[in-house]
Write a protein that holds these residues in place. Structure first.
Motif, PDB file in Angstrom:
ATOM      1  N   GLY A  28     -94.332  84.860  89.396  1.00 24.37           N
ATOM      2  CA  GLY A  28     -93.982  83.859  88.392  1.00 24.37           C
ATOM      3  C   GLY A  28     -92.819  83.002  88.836  1.00 24.37           C
ATOM      4  N   ASP A  32     -92.880  78.878  89.572  1.00 19.98           N
ATOM      5  CA  ASP A  32     -91.921  78.024  88.863  1.00 19.98           C
ATOM      6  C   ASP A  32     -91.047  77.265  89.857  1.00 19.98           C
ATOM      7  OD1 ASP A  32     -90.114  76.827  87.119  1.00 19.98           O
ATOM      8  OD2 ASP A  32     -89.892  78.611  85.876  1.00 19.98           O
ATOM      9  N   GLU A  88     -94.908  83.931  74.045  1.00 17.83           N
ATOM     10  CA  GLU A  88     -95.518  83.750  75.360  1.00 17.83           C
ATOM     11  C   GLU A  88     -97.004  84.114  75.374  1.00 17.83           C
ATOM     12  OE1 GLU A  88     -94.112  82.586  78.387  1.00 17.83           O
ATOM     13  OE2 GLU A  88     -92.650  81.869  76.929  1.00 17.83           O
ATOM     14  N   LEU A 177    -101.339  83.920  90.155  1.00 23.79           N
ATOM     15  CA  LEU A 177    -100.006  83.327  90.243  1.00 23.79           C
ATOM     16  C   LEU A 177     -99.616  83.081  91.703  1.00 23.79           C
ATOM     17  CD1 LEU A 177     -98.137  85.500  87.576  1.00 23.79           C
ATOM     18  CD2 LEU A 177     -98.455  83.026  87.449  1.00 23.79           C
ATOM     19  N   ARG A 381     -93.525  84.756  82.435  1.00 21.44           N
ATOM     20  CA  ARG A 381     -93.240  83.326  82.619  1.00 21.44           C
ATOM     21  C   ARG A 381     -91.849  82.970  82.118  1.00 21.44           C
ATOM     22  NH1 ARG A 381     -92.775  78.422  80.682  1.00 21.44           N
ATOM     23  NH2 ARG A 381     -92.518  79.356  78.619  1.00 21.44           N
ATOM     24  N   LYS A 385     -88.756  81.600  84.242  1.00 20.29           N
ATOM     25  CA  LYS A 385     -88.042  80.383  83.837  1.00 20.29           C
ATOM     26  C   LYS A 385     -86.534  80.624  83.810  1.00 20.29           C
ATOM     27  CE  LYS A 385     -87.493  77.134  79.982  1.00 20.29           C
ATOM     28  NZ  LYS A 385     -86.027  77.316  79.906  1.00 20.29           N
ATOM     29  N   THR A 403     -94.257  75.352  83.895  1.00 18.59           N
ATOM     30  CA  THR A 403     -95.270  76.411  84.018  1.00 18.59           C
ATOM     31  C   THR A 403     -96.032  76.680  82.726  1.00 18.59           C
ATOM     32  OG1 THR A 403     -93.514  78.046  83.685  1.00 18.59           O
ATOM     33  CG2 THR A 403     -94.182  77.597  85.957  1.00 18.59           C
TER      34      THR A 403
END
Length: 543
Positions: A28, A32, A88, A177, A381, A385, A403
């Motif tokens: 992830g 990103d 999420e 991913l 995610r 972030k 994302t």
């Protein structure tokens, strides 16, 4: 994804960010970061999602248990975790519709009062789930419950509360991913082990000393920033960077068992709200089997791969049996798996069951290492972030995270009914065509095309399952599968659903991999023997 080309780049190029660990959080972060314009490398000691990220309960959820604990103990950290998870959930479902889908879960109850308790609780759960389209919870009568899960014991059942969460194929979601990050420009490689760090005179990290575990070749990956995303193994990397840091992780072990689909004989999952140790346990349809889990026990030995034992098997059987008309025969066990949770703790007196699954971003000022600690699949995610926001701060940049709207590899223009066209065009059975579309999404035809010049690749690996030989070839050529276990455990989920049939398919799998990877007969036999020993340990420990 070409491993040889990636290794050449890792050796010869310099990067803005090097990410250690290619599970959900690391993958992830890689996606990103590369979408924000950074030059990114991501490596893993083993395969992508080879540890915790392929061994979850396969749920995308806020956590019903966390919500109950939040109100019982006025624990706002638990409430925050529920809110994050439910915020999420719809993104995880939306961004890879071929790998994640809604799942209906039934909570059987034994009295009117118990039903009211769960109905109120699940209505609260619904209120936190904003921005998604999953149906709201319902309180169903006995006949409605029995129609959905016919194997329940109707004599003990009063009613049931139905609610919805999401389900995912965790290993393939992580791979999507990684693929998406690679296609956006990240350099990705599995089987690259970290041995230490190269530092400047002030002790700041300049590079990561690594070795290719397949060849033993050592080299250094040069990067301005290193991010540690190694889950339950995070303390090892942190202490490698700075031996003065305190340990932060309290890994716990959780196991799951796989029983025949007929155990529930339903597409509905089941939440078991009462267990002997105060947890909740799920019984979930997955890949043609019924998965039951999970347990929660302290784990001091994180170097050995977690397996399941007789006591854990019996605990899960004893938890589900009171709800079934026909008791589970534990000898029906098809397979099982164990995993480690990367739980954060500042209080060694707390049990792992009481620890939150929330995450924390740590910046070690001495070495410059950034570590993403804790967390769970559903919030991968958000975790990424927060981590790349920290990277932005370090680089004095203010990039936007995009994302939330980035469709993952295989999810582009995905249509479930595309299996009909594939079945007709490539002369496949419905079972095989549906499987390919659900695993590879809009890229399923890439596997089908391999069968045009080589029709034998349409043959199934086992008559009881939809996996075909072409998937082995595709996994090696396009998904960086290096060992039989990469394919059998993670590219398809054969290992975690049926040990016997997995071993029966091993000769065919290793023969195809040998052809693609250039193994001689001795290497092919060594690879088969290694895998058989690994699975043999699981089987013997479970007996």
């Amino acid at each position: 994804m070409n491993r040889t080309a990636s290794l050449d780049k890792l050796k010869s190029e310099s990067f803005d960010i090097c990410i250690i660990g290619a599970g959900a959080s690391g993958a992830g972060c890689a996606l990103d970061a590369v979408l924000r314009g950074y030059k990114v490398a991501i490596i893993d000691k083993k395969d992508f999602a080879s540890e915790t990220s392929s061994r979850s309960t396969k749920l995308i959820h806020g956590g019903v248990r966390y919500l109950e604990q939040a109100f019982k103990k006025l624990d706002f950290a638990q409430l925050k975790q529920v809110r994050h998870g439910l915020e999420e959930r719809h993104i995880v479902l939306k961004n890879a519709p071929h790998l994640a889908r809604p799942l209906a879960l039934m909570t059987p109850v034994n009295s009117w009062l118990e039903g009211l308790y769960f109905k109120i609780g699940l209505q609260l759960y619904d209120t936190f789930a904003t921005n998604d389209t999953l149906p709201k919870s319902k309180w169903l009568n006995k006949s409605e419950v029995m129609a959905k899960i016919p194997t329940l014991d109707s004599k003990k059942l009063h009613s049931g509360v139905l609610y919805y969460d999401g389900q995912l194929d965790d290993a393939r979601y992580c791979l999507a991913l990684v693929q998406s990050a690679s296609e956006a420009g990240a350099v990705v490689a599995n089987y690259v082990d970290v041995s230490g760090f190269q530092k400047d005179v002030a002790g700041k990290i300049l590079g990561v000393n690594v070795s290719d575990t397949q060849t033993g070749n050592a080299f250094t990956i040069h990067a301005k920033l290193v991010i540690n995303c190694t889950g339950p193994f995070s303390d090892k990397v942190r202490l490698m960077a700075n031996s003065g840091l305190p340990e932060r992780l309290r890994p716990s072990k959780g196991v799951h068992v796989m029983l025949p689909k007929e155990t529930l004989n339903s597409e509905y999952a089941m939440l078991i709200p009462k267990t002997s140790d105060g947890r909740v346990v799920f019984a979930i349809p997955f890949e043609g089997a019924t998965m039951i889990g999970t347990t929660d026990t302290e784990c001091d030995d994180i170097q050995s791969e977690p397996t399941l034992n007789q006591k854990e098997k019996q605990y899960l059987a004893d938890t589900l049996n009171p709800y079934l008309a026909t008791q589970i025969d534990i000898s029906q066990l098809r397979s099982g798996f164990g995993g480690l949770r990367p739980l954060l703790s500042a209080d060694p007196s707390k049990s792992t069951k009481s620890l939150t699954r929330d995450h924390e971003i740590e910046l070690d000022e001495t070495s410059g290492l950034v570590s993403l600690l804790g967390g769970k699949w559903t919030t991968y995610r958000l975790m990424a972030k927060d981590t790349i926001d920290q990277a932005d701060e370090i680089f004095a940049k203010s990039n936007v995270c995009i994302t939330a709207d980035h469709i993952l590899a295989g999810g582009e223009n995905y249509k479930l009914d595309s299996w009909k066209e594939l079945a007709q065009k490539y002369d496949l059975t419905q079972e095989v065509a549906v499987h390919l579309v659900k695993k590879y999404g809009s890229r399923a035809e890439r596997i089908c095309k391999l069968t045009v010049d080589e029709p034998l690749l349409k043959e199934k690996l086992s008559e009881h399952y939809p996996y075909i030989k072409a998937e082995v070839v595709y996994a090696v050529r396009d998904e960086m599968a290096v060992t039989p276990r990469d394919f059998l455990a993670r590219r398809i989920r054969f290992e975690i659903t049926d040990w016997d049939e997995t071993l029966n398919s091993l000769p065919v799998v290793t023969t195809l991999m040998a052809r693609e990877l250039g193994w001689n007969p001795e290497e092919r036999e060594r690879q088969a023997d290694n895998y058989a020993r690994e699975i043999g340990k699981f089987i013997s420990d479970a007996e």
